[in-house]
Motif scaffolding. Structure first.
Motif, PDB file in Angstrom:
ATOM      1  N   THR A 214       1.033  -1.188   0.067  1.00 29.32           N
ATOM      2  CA  THR A 214      -0.059  -0.037   0.234  1.00 29.32           C
ATOM      3  C   THR A 214       0.714   1.091   0.115  1.00 29.32           C
ATOM      4  O   THR A 214       1.977   1.482   0.887  1.00 29.32           O
ATOM      5  CB  THR A 214      -0.831   0.068   1.209  1.00 29.32           C
ATOM      6  OG1 THR A 214      -1.781  -1.153   1.258  1.00 29.32           O
ATOM      7  CG2 THR A 214      -1.960   1.340   1.263  1.00 29.32           C
ATOM      8  N   VAL A 451       4.660  -3.356  -6.925  1.00 26.48           N
ATOM      9  CA  VAL A 451       2.971  -3.441  -6.842  1.00 26.48           C
ATOM     10  C   VAL A 451       2.423  -2.033  -6.450  1.00 26.48           C
ATOM     11  O   VAL A 451       1.674  -1.519  -6.917  1.00 26.48           O
ATOM     12  CB  VAL A 451       2.548  -4.596  -5.762  1.00 26.48           C
ATOM     13  CG1 VAL A 451       1.035  -4.524  -5.461  1.00 26.48           C
ATOM     14  CG2 VAL A 451       3.100  -5.813  -6.241  1.00 26.48           C
ATOM     15  N   GLY A 454       2.365   0.618  -8.962  1.00 21.64           N
ATOM     16  CA  GLY A 454       1.393   0.036 -10.063  1.00 21.64           C
ATOM     17  C   GLY A 454       2.145  -0.590 -11.424  1.00 21.64           C
ATOM     18  O   GLY A 454       1.653  -0.829 -12.407  1.00 21.64           O
ATOM     19  N   PHE A 456       3.189  -3.460 -11.157  1.00 21.18           N
ATOM     20  CA  PHE A 456       2.542  -4.855 -11.112  1.00 21.18           C
ATOM     21  C   PHE A 456       0.977  -4.553 -10.650  1.00 21.18           C
ATOM     22  O   PHE A 456       0.846  -4.055  -9.715  1.00 21.18           O
ATOM     23  CB  PHE A 456       3.212  -5.880 -10.679  1.00 21.18           C
ATOM     24  CG  PHE A 456       4.290  -6.297 -11.069  1.00 21.18           C
ATOM     25  CD1 PHE A 456       4.572  -6.933 -12.407  1.00 21.18           C
ATOM     26  CD2 PHE A 456       5.391  -5.929 -10.406  1.00 21.18           C
ATOM     27  CE1 PHE A 456       5.763  -7.266 -12.838  1.00 21.18           C
ATOM     28  CE2 PHE A 456       6.831  -6.239 -10.903  1.00 21.18           C
ATOM     29  CZ  PHE A 456       7.064  -6.821 -12.195  1.00 21.18           C
ATOM     30  N   LYS A 457      -0.079  -5.452 -11.084  1.00 18.43           N
ATOM     31  CA  LYS A 457      -1.567  -5.288 -10.541  1.00 18.43           C
ATOM     32  C   LYS A 457      -1.464  -5.819  -9.332  1.00 18.43           C
ATOM     33  O   LYS A 457      -2.420  -5.533  -8.508  1.00 18.43           O
ATOM     34  CB  LYS A 457      -2.513  -5.777 -11.653  1.00 18.43           C
ATOM     35  CG  LYS A 457      -2.260  -5.145 -12.763  1.00 18.43           C
ATOM     36  CD  LYS A 457      -3.378  -5.372 -13.867  1.00 18.43           C
ATOM     37  CE  LYS A 457      -3.358  -4.576 -15.142  1.00 18.43           C
ATOM     38  NZ  LYS A 457      -4.336  -5.374 -16.026  1.00 18.43           N
ATOM     39  N   THR A 458      -0.897  -7.294  -9.057  1.00 12.39           N
ATOM     40  CA  THR A 458      -1.097  -7.969  -8.053  1.00 12.39           C
ATOM     41  C   THR A 458      -0.026  -8.499  -7.305  1.00 12.39           C
ATOM     42  O   THR A 458       1.095  -8.436  -7.889  1.00 12.39           O
ATOM     43  CB  THR A 458      -2.122  -9.089  -8.008  1.00 12.39           C
ATOM     44  OG1 THR A 458      -1.284  -9.853  -9.027  1.00 12.39           O
ATOM     45  CG2 THR A 458      -3.286  -8.625  -8.716  1.00 12.39           C
ATOM     46  N   GLU A 461       1.272 -11.291  -9.410  1.00 13.45           N
ATOM     47  CA  GLU A 461       1.855 -10.901 -10.630  1.00 13.45           C
ATOM     48  C   GLU A 461       3.226 -10.786 -10.436  1.00 13.45           C
ATOM     49  O   GLU A 461       4.328 -10.992 -11.176  1.00 13.45           O
ATOM     50  CB  GLU A 461       1.262  -9.645 -11.323  1.00 13.45           C
ATOM     51  CG  GLU A 461       1.579  -9.406 -12.719  1.00 13.45           C
ATOM     52  CD  GLU A 461       0.984  -8.448 -13.188  1.00 13.45           C
ATOM     53  OE1 GLU A 461       1.441  -7.355 -13.859  1.00 13.45           O
ATOM     54  OE2 GLU A 461      -0.395  -8.394 -13.234  1.00 13.45           O
TER      55      GLU A 461
END
Length: 518
Positions: A214, A451, A454, A456-458, A461
């Protein structure tokens, strides 16, 4: 947007900054060793020197960016990781009032008080750890000994959080490092306000809990000027060192992993929080939501090798050869057979969270009639002791979880040579997988940065793109495994006797836990 990410790692023995690309390759690494000053007239007390160590972290960040030959704008995001358990308190202005590292053991009386009041048992049942190396006793010590500092506290965090707070001015924690405070409700992956209030803390000072990956803030202009990052660079919630190492390897529930840093952690991941009724290992939240880590800790296993290097090897080497000290130690140890010609290293005990006294560090069994049995035997003795403790932990974790293990992965600085991984395979009687990337804690941290930025999306991933593959596989030698079965039993018995001597006060133990049951 840049295509590189930066991981900042505050370990027990050093501060590091590592630049990664989006394939998980290290572009540059800068590191400086540190130590934690003992607190005068406070037995077992160690402070975390936040101002000095903060300046060190700024230096290694700037050095890593410079050595990567990148502009600061090419760093897409930053994330942080650290040793667990270390606590930081801030005043209303954000100044660090007090901080301690994971090795701090000052709060003997307060831990004993928590045991007598039954709070220690409640902490273990809720938060998965005893009061020996966690925040509750330390914070009660501060309340009693320095009430002025305790009363001024307006924010609390762990050391991984502190790294990000220095950059952003924001306060937060996340479950993997936050749960090492022993103030979490593991099942909820958040603070247990019942435990917070039980030790007399104001719930208002507890920071928000966010999941790893986050965005928690952006690099402030003043921080950018100190360390060389670009102002406005996103800072991403990272995590605890061991859990991030497992994440960097792509490990999931049911996998067994040995993480070999200053401390060693024999770990498994589970899809529920496993609390050992015998209180041997401990349980923490994992980076991945819906997963928990159970671990047995090898106390200062890797640090013991560093001590042997610094005390006995480096003083004998010319400056030009000191960078090869560990390599030379391994060469000497390789020439020594299993059992180290009768030499035993007493360095630590298998984890028993509620009574984890360690022996006095030392060596036994040197034959002074043999001048060829020296540093090599001492080096191998530390290696074998570390392997015996890790193997004992794996047996405990197997019994607790019901899992069976066909192989184990070994990562961290201690896995870099050839001999120690082979000893692990021979003692365990299992194949050992060594990943390509040894700095897997920082790799997991970098994956979270990617992550959060942004890129990678997850999380999955990022694992697919960046997680370290296996570099080499080591098979156990059956005849050595058989020999080590006997040697392990002998070492356990001998280590137990030396622990009794330390418990009687005849020698000083490596570490005396707070709140130990008798």
């Amino acid at each position: 947007m840049g295509r590189y990410v930066l991981a900042i790692d505050a370990g027990t023995g050093s501060g590091r900054a590592i630049v990664y690309d989006l394939k998980g390759a290290i572009v540059s690494l800068a590191q400086e060793e540190w130590s934690h000053p003992a607190v005068p007239d406070v037995p077992g007390g160690f402070d975390f020197a936040a101002e000095v160590n903060g300046a060190l972290v700024d230096r290694v960040i700037g050095k890593a960016i410079h050595e990567a030959n990148l502009s600061s704008s090419e760093i897409a995001a930053v994330s942080t990781t650290s040793m667990r358990e270390g606590v930081v308190l801030y005043d209303a202005a954000g100044t660090v009032l007090w901080a301690c590292p994971n090795v701090d053991a000052r709060a003997q009386a307060e831990a004993n008080e928590l045991v007598r009041e039954g709070i220690a048992q409640k902490i273990y049942e809720t938060a998965g750890d005893w009061v020996s190396i966690t925040a509750p006793a330390r914070l009660k010590w501060l309340q009693k000994r320095h009430p002025d500092l305790a009363s001024r506290a307006r924010h609390i965090g762990l050391i991984s959080d502190w790294l990000a707070t220095r950059l952003t001015g924001t306060y937060y924690t996340e479950p993997s490092v936050g749960s090492s405070s022993a103030l979490f409700d593991l099942s909820k992956r958040s603070w247990s306000m019942e435990l917070v209030e039980a030790i007399g803390l104001d719930p208002a000072i507890m920071p928000p809990v966010v999941e790893p990956g986050t965005v928690v803030g952006r690099v402030m202009t003043a921080a950018a000027q100190r360390c060389g990052l670009a102002a406005g660079t996103p800072v991403i919630a990272g995590g605890a060192d061991t859990q991030l190492a497992l994440f960097g390897l792509g490990r999931r529930a049911g996998d067994a992993t040995l993480v070999g840093g200053s401390f060693w952690q024999t770990t498994i991941l589970a899809n529920k929080p496993l609390i050992d009724p015998k209180r041997s290992p401990r349980t923490l939240c994992h980076v991945q939501p819906g997963e928990w880590m159970v671990e047995g800790i090898g106390f200062l296993t890797g640090f013991s090798m560093r001590w042997l290097r610094d005390a006995f090897v480096l003083p004998l080497l010319p400056a030009s050869e000191r960078s090869k000290a560990f390599q030379r130690m391994e060469e000497l140890a390789t020439a020594v057979p299993p059992g180290c010609e009768g030499v035993y290293a007493t360095m630590a005990n298998p984890m028993q969270a509620d009574r984890w006294l360690h022996p006095a560090p030392g060596f036994l069994g040197f034959n002074i009639n043999r001048a060829d049995v020296g540093i090599g035997a001492a080096t191998r003795g530390i290696m074998e002791a570390g392997a015996f403790i890790a193997h004992d932990h794996l047996k405990t974790l197997k019994a607790l979880s019901g899992y069976s293990f066909e192989r184990i992965q070994f990562t961290g600085g201690s896995s870099q040579g050839a001999l120690w991984p082979q000893i692990i395979a021979d003692v365990f009687g299992l194949p050992v997988d060594i990943p390509v990337v040894k700095e897997t804690t920082a790799l997991g941290c970098a994956m979270l940065a990617a992550v959060g930025a942004g890129l990678f999306k997850t999380l999955d991933e990022a694992v697919s793109a960046m997680a370290s593959p296996v570099e080499r596989q080591i098979e156990p030698a059956p005849e050595k495994h058989e020999a080590y079965s006997s040697l392990e039993r002998q070492w356990m018995a001998l280590n137990g006797e030396i622990t009794k001597i330390a418990n009687r006060g005849l020698v000083e133990p490596l570490w005396r836990p707070a709140g130990a049951l008798t």
